[in-house]
Design an enzyme around this catalytic site. Sequence first.
Site, PDB file in Angstrom:
ATOM      1  N   GLU A 109     -15.637 -31.947  17.443  1.00  4.24           N
ATOM      2  CA  GLU A 109     -14.251 -31.427  17.469  1.00  4.24           C
ATOM      3  C   GLU A 109     -13.091 -32.131  18.314  1.00  4.24           C
ATOM      4  O   GLU A 109     -12.103 -32.348  17.940  1.00  4.24           O
ATOM      5  CB  GLU A 109     -14.141 -29.786  17.405  1.00  4.24           C
ATOM      6  CG  GLU A 109     -14.997 -29.320  16.386  1.00  4.24           C
ATOM      7  CD  GLU A 109     -14.951 -27.891  16.299  1.00  4.24           C
ATOM      8  OE1 GLU A 109     -15.458 -27.285  17.448  1.00  4.24           O
ATOM      9  OE2 GLU A 109     -14.651 -27.008  15.397  1.00  4.24           O
ATOM     10  N   GLU A 129     -22.773 -26.109  13.373  1.00  6.46           N
ATOM     11  CA  GLU A 129     -22.895 -24.657  13.653  1.00  6.46           C
ATOM     12  C   GLU A 129     -23.464 -23.660  12.771  1.00  6.46           C
ATOM     13  O   GLU A 129     -23.990 -22.666  13.163  1.00  6.46           O
ATOM     14  CB  GLU A 129     -21.285 -24.146  13.800  1.00  6.46           C
ATOM     15  CG  GLU A 129     -20.584 -24.837  14.937  1.00  6.46           C
ATOM     16  CD  GLU A 129     -19.949 -26.032  14.801  1.00  6.46           C
ATOM     17  OE1 GLU A 129     -20.359 -26.976  13.853  1.00  6.46           O
ATOM     18  OE2 GLU A 129     -19.267 -26.750  15.613  1.00  6.46           O
TER      19      GLU A 129
HETATM   20  C1  3H9 Z   1     -20.412 -25.297  18.757  1.00 10.13           C
HETATM   21  O1  3H9 Z   1     -20.063 -26.307  19.373  1.00 10.13           O
HETATM   22  C2  3H9 Z   1     -19.197 -24.269  18.326  1.00 10.13           C
HETATM   23  C3  3H9 Z   1     -17.891 -25.211  18.473  1.00 10.13           C
HETATM   24  O2  3H9 Z   1     -17.402 -25.067  17.177  1.00 10.13           O
HETATM   25  C4  3H9 Z   1     -16.913 -24.503  19.191  1.00 10.13           C
HETATM   26  C5  3H9 Z   1     -16.579 -23.098  18.862  1.00 10.13           C
HETATM   27  C6  3H9 Z   1     -15.310 -22.720  20.030  1.00 10.13           C
HETATM   28  N1  3H9 Z   1     -25.596 -25.313  24.642  1.00 10.13           N
HETATM   29  O3  3H9 Z   1     -33.054 -29.504  22.121  1.00 10.13           O
HETATM   30  P1  3H9 Z   1     -33.313 -30.370  23.311  1.00 10.13           P
HETATM   31  C7  3H9 Z   1     -30.261 -27.192  26.080  1.00 10.13           C
HETATM   32  S1  3H9 Z   1     -21.857 -24.643  18.559  1.00 10.13           S
HETATM   33  C8  3H9 Z   1     -26.533 -24.754  25.675  1.00 10.13           C
HETATM   34  O4  3H9 Z   1     -34.499 -29.944  23.944  1.00 10.13           O
HETATM   35  P2  3H9 Z   1     -33.175 -32.828  22.561  1.00 10.13           P
HETATM   36  C9  3H9 Z   1     -31.481 -26.917  25.555  1.00 10.13           C
HETATM   37  O5  3H9 Z   1     -31.425 -25.485  25.440  1.00 10.13           O
HETATM   38  C10 3H9 Z   1     -22.860 -25.643  19.301  1.00 10.13           C
HETATM   39  N2  3H9 Z   1     -27.542 -25.626  25.856  1.00 10.13           N
HETATM   40  O6  3H9 Z   1     -33.034 -31.885  23.668  1.00 10.13           O
HETATM   41  C11 3H9 Z   1     -32.618 -27.539  26.339  1.00 10.13           C
HETATM   42  O7  3H9 Z   1     -32.563 -26.746  27.428  1.00 10.13           O
HETATM   43  P3  3H9 Z   1     -33.885 -26.556  28.305  1.00 10.13           P
HETATM   44  C12 3H9 Z   1     -22.996 -26.918  18.166  1.00 10.13           C
HETATM   45  C13 3H9 Z   1     -27.971 -26.464  25.150  1.00 10.13           C
HETATM   46  O8  3H9 Z   1     -32.884 -34.187  23.135  1.00 10.13           O
HETATM   47  C14 3H9 Z   1     -31.878 -28.998  26.680  1.00 10.13           C
HETATM   48  O9  3H9 Z   1     -30.466 -28.627  26.378  1.00 10.13           O
HETATM   49  N3  3H9 Z   1     -23.932 -27.945  19.114  1.00 10.13           N
HETATM   50  C15 3H9 Z   1     -27.177 -26.981  23.845  1.00 10.13           C
HETATM   51  O10 3H9 Z   1     -34.441 -32.704  21.748  1.00 10.13           O
HETATM   52  C16 3H9 Z   1     -32.259 -30.031  25.657  1.00 10.13           C
HETATM   53  O11 3H9 Z   1     -32.243 -29.657  24.572  1.00 10.13           O
HETATM   54  C17 3H9 Z   1     -25.471 -27.701  18.466  1.00 10.13           C
HETATM   55  O12 3H9 Z   1     -25.798 -26.759  18.010  1.00 10.13           O
HETATM   56  C18 3H9 Z   1     -25.813 -26.426  23.967  1.00 10.13           C
HETATM   57  N4  3H9 Z   1     -24.979 -26.658  22.913  1.00 10.13           N
HETATM   58  O13 3H9 Z   1     -32.043 -32.607  21.546  1.00 10.13           O
HETATM   59  C19 3H9 Z   1     -26.187 -28.876  18.996  1.00 10.13           C
HETATM   60  N5  3H9 Z   1     -27.820 -28.046  23.386  1.00 10.13           N
HETATM   61  O14 3H9 Z   1     -34.173 -28.032  28.866  1.00 10.13           O
HETATM   62  C20 3H9 Z   1     -27.475 -28.115  19.781  1.00 10.13           C
HETATM   63  C21 3H9 Z   1     -28.791 -28.328  24.088  1.00 10.13           C
HETATM   64  O15 3H9 Z   1     -33.478 -25.665  29.386  1.00 10.13           O
HETATM   65  N6  3H9 Z   1     -28.348 -28.918  20.422  1.00 10.13           N
HETATM   66  N7  3H9 Z   1     -29.100 -27.136  24.954  1.00 10.13           N
HETATM   67  O16 3H9 Z   1     -34.960 -26.024  27.373  1.00 10.13           O
HETATM   68  C22 3H9 Z   1     -29.276 -29.887  19.684  1.00 10.13           C
HETATM   69  O17 3H9 Z   1     -29.174 -29.747  18.458  1.00 10.13           O
HETATM   70  C23 3H9 Z   1     -30.120 -30.644  20.696  1.00 10.13           C
HETATM   71  O18 3H9 Z   1     -30.317 -30.037  21.889  1.00 10.13           O
HETATM   72  C24 3H9 Z   1     -29.623 -32.218  20.555  1.00 10.13           C
HETATM   73  C25 3H9 Z   1     -30.666 -32.660  21.768  1.00 10.13           C
HETATM   74  C26 3H9 Z   1     -29.611 -32.758  19.603  1.00 10.13           C
HETATM   75  C27 3H9 Z   1     -28.097 -32.109  21.282  1.00 10.13           C
END
Ligand code: 3H9
Length: 712
Positions: A109, A129
Site C-alpha cells: 500500500e 491480508e
Molecule cells: C497488513 O499489512 C494490513 C495492511 O493492509 C495495513 C492495515 C492498516 N508482522 O515468515 P518468516 C516475523 S497485514 C510482524 O519466518 P520468511 C515472523 O513472525 C500484514 N512480524 O520469514 C518471524 O518472526 P520470528 C500483511 C512479522 O522469510 C519473522 O518475521 N503482510 C511479519 O519465511 C520471519 O518471518 C503479511 O501478511 C509481520 N507482518 O517469510 C506478510 N511478517 O523470527 C506476512 C513476518 O520471531 N509475512 N514477521 O518467528 C510473511 O508472509 C512472511 O513472513 C515473509 C517472509 C514472506 C514476509
Amino acid sequence: MGDLVQFTKSGNIGVITINNPPVNALSPGVPEGISESIDQLHKDDGLKAAVLIGGGSTFIAGADIKELAKMALGKPRGAGLLALLSKIEDCSKPVVAAIHGTALGGGMEIAMACHYRVAVRSAKVGQPEVKLGIIPGAAGTQRLPRLAGIAKAVEMCSDGNPMAAPEAFELGIIDKLIEGDLLTGALAFAHEIVAKPLPKTRERNNKLGAPEQNAPIFAAARENARRKYRGLIAPLAAIDAVEAATRMPFEVGCQVEQKLFADCLVSLQAKALMHVFFAEREVAKIPDIPKDASLIPIKTAGVVGAGTMGGGISMVLANAGIPVLVKEADQATLDRGMANIQKNYANSVKRGRFTEQFVEERLKLIQPTLSLDGFASVDLVIEAVFEGMALKKEVFAQLDKICKPGAILASNTSTLNIDEIASATSRPPFVIGTHFFSPANVMRLLEIVRGKATSKEVIATCMQLSKKLGKVGVLVGNCRGFVGNRMFHPYMRESVFLLEEGATVEEVDSALYDFGLAMGPLAVGDLAGLDVGWRIRKEHRHLEKPGIRQPFAGDRLCEMGRFGQKNGAGWYKYDENRRAVPDPEVTALVRKWAAEAKIPQRQISREEIVDRCLYALVNEGARILEEGYALRSGDIDIIYINGYGFPAHRGGPMWYADTVDLKNVYSRVLEFHKLHGELWEPAPLLNQLAAQGKTFAVYSKEQRNFQMAGLF
Ligand code: 3H9
C-alpha cells in the site's frame, strides 16, 4: 526519527531506508519515520526526489501483525496508515519505491502511494491480508485496481497470493524492472523522472472499467471465494471493497474499505488466522535447542520402501533437489513404485503444478535399487516399510550396519515406539521419527518424533530439513499415535458412536464439514481405508479395558468386505469416479446392529455431533499437552490444520476450545462423562484451566521452560 528509518542523501536524491529487521514490518515508529523523511524531502530545496527502500533482505512485509492482533483484541486503533499514504502521494517531489524481497500488505500500500515503483526481478508484491482474516486496510483495495485493473486486483485481494515482479511489471503495478543493484538502479530511475509530472495512483481511473464489464468479474470472484474459501468472510469483504473502488470516488471507497477492514479485524476468524500465522512460526522454536544448533548437512538420502508413502517421500526429497535412492525388496514392487511416482509427476504436470523439465530433472534424482549397498554413503535414510515393529527393527539393524557413522536413520512410522526402533541400532542419538502424511508429496505436515536419545543436532537438522522440503515440521514426543493420530482416535470413535446412537452417516459428516473440516470423519475413514483401523483394533483388542464401550459398526462393515473407497463401499458407496453416494443400506444395518446391542436411538442435533467429535479431540489434546508430548497448544493446532483438514479460520482444535471458553468445554465434557462413561473422563489440565479461567494458549506461554515428556 529513531533507528527504524534513516534519511540520507545521494546527490540531489533523498534515500529513505527502513531498517526494522527481519521483514521491515510497519511497527510503531516506522510510519512516523517515513512521515518525517517526507517532511525533510519537502523542506530540503537541494533535493529533487526520494527513493524509499528497505534495508536488509526485503522491502516492507506489511503492518506489524503483532500490533494487528492486539487491535483485534480491543487495543484502540491509531491514526492508521491512510494519512501517511496521502502525505506521500501529495508530496511535491517524486517518491520512488524500490522493491526487493517482498512488498506485502501495508508495504504494498505504501509502494502504491509512491509516484513510481521499481523492483528487482526476484521481488514479490501482494495483498495477503485475507490469509490473516482481514482485508487491506490502507487503501490497497482502492489503489491496486487503479494500477492492475479490476480482474487482477480482485484476484490478488481475495486470494492473497503474491505476484512476481515481472508479472507486476507487465500489469503496470511496477514501472521498471531493475537489473543489478537496486539502489543504484532506483537512483538512476529517479533522475530520469525528476522533471516529469507526478502521477498519483488515486487519480488514475482509466483501468476501473465499466459496471457491465465488471459485473461478471465480481460474480465469478464471489463464486470462487465461496467455493475455495468456504466459510471465510475476508475474501468476500475484499471483493466488496474492490467493487467499491469501481463505483465510488476514491475517498468514499476508502471509507467502505475501512468499515469492512474494521469488521474483519474484530472477527473470530482474524484472531484465529493471526494465531495460526504465529503458531506456524513458533513450532520451529524448541526450548532446549538453540537457534544456531549445529546441523548435519543432508546432501543425499535413501528411502526404504517404494509404496505409497515411500514413493511420496522420495518425490518430496527430489523436489527439494536432494538425490534419493529408493529401495524395495523385489523388482516387481520396485517397478510398481517407480511407475506410481511417474504417474504422480505426470498428473502434476497436467495440473500445471510442475513443468515437464522440472519433472524430468526430479526423476533423474530418484534412483531405484534392490540393494541397500548404496545407502552406505547417504546422509539420511527414511524408512517407510509396512507398519510392524519386528520388520522395522530388522530394517534399522541392517541400516545401522550399512550406513556411515553420523547418518540419520528416520522412521515414517505413524504409531510405533521410536525408542524401541532405535534399540535395534547402535546409534539411538541418530534415530528419529519423521511422520509424513498421505499423500506425502501434497500434505504439508511433518510430525518429527523425538526419541529419548535423539540428539539435538539430529532434531535441529530434521526441523530445518522440513522447511527445505516445503513442510511444516512439528516436534512431538514419543507416545502411541504421537500427537495427530492419538487425538484422531477418540474423534473417529465418537463419530461412530453417534451413528450407533441414531445419527446418519450424512448427518455426522455434514455437521463437521459445515463446521469447516475438509471432510467429515466417516468420509475420511473411507478414504484412508476402514480396514486399517479394523486390523489395528483386532491386534490390540487384548489391551482394551473390559466393560468400556467400543465402536463396532465400522468393524462390522469391514467384516462384510466394505473397506471404503478402495473397494467401492464403506460408510458410503462409490461410483467409478470415487464420488461418494449415501447408502441407505448402511443406515439400516447400523439401526439393526444398534437394536441388537440395545443402544437407545434418538435424534441427535448438529451441535451435539460437533461437540462430541471436537471435544474428544480437545480432551485428548489437553492430556497430550499436560504430559508434554506437544510443546504448545499452538503446535497441536498446526498439526490439525496441516495434517487433518481442520479449518485454519477456527485456529485449530485447541484455539477453538479457547474461543468457546474452557469452562464451557469442561462442563460439556463432564456432561458427556456422565452420559457415556469413562472414555469421557475430563483431562486434568482441562479441569484445571477451566477452574482458573485460563486458556490453553496462556498455559502454553507460561510453560516456557517446558521439557518434553520422557526425556528427563
Ligand atoms: C497488513 O499489512 C494490513 C495492511 O493492509 C495495513 C492495515 C492498516 N508482522 O515468515 P518468516 C516475523 S497485514 C510482524 O519466518 P520468511 C515472523 O513472525 C500484514 N512480524 O520469514 C518471524 O518472526 P520470528 C500483511 C512479522 O522469510 C519473522 O518475521 N503482510 C511479519 O519465511 C520471519 O518471518 C503479511 O501478511 C509481520 N507482518 O517469510 C506478510 N511478517 O523470527 C506476512 C513476518 O520471531 N509475512 N514477521 O518467528 C510473511 O508472509 C512472511 O513472513 C515473509 C517472509 C514472506 C514476509
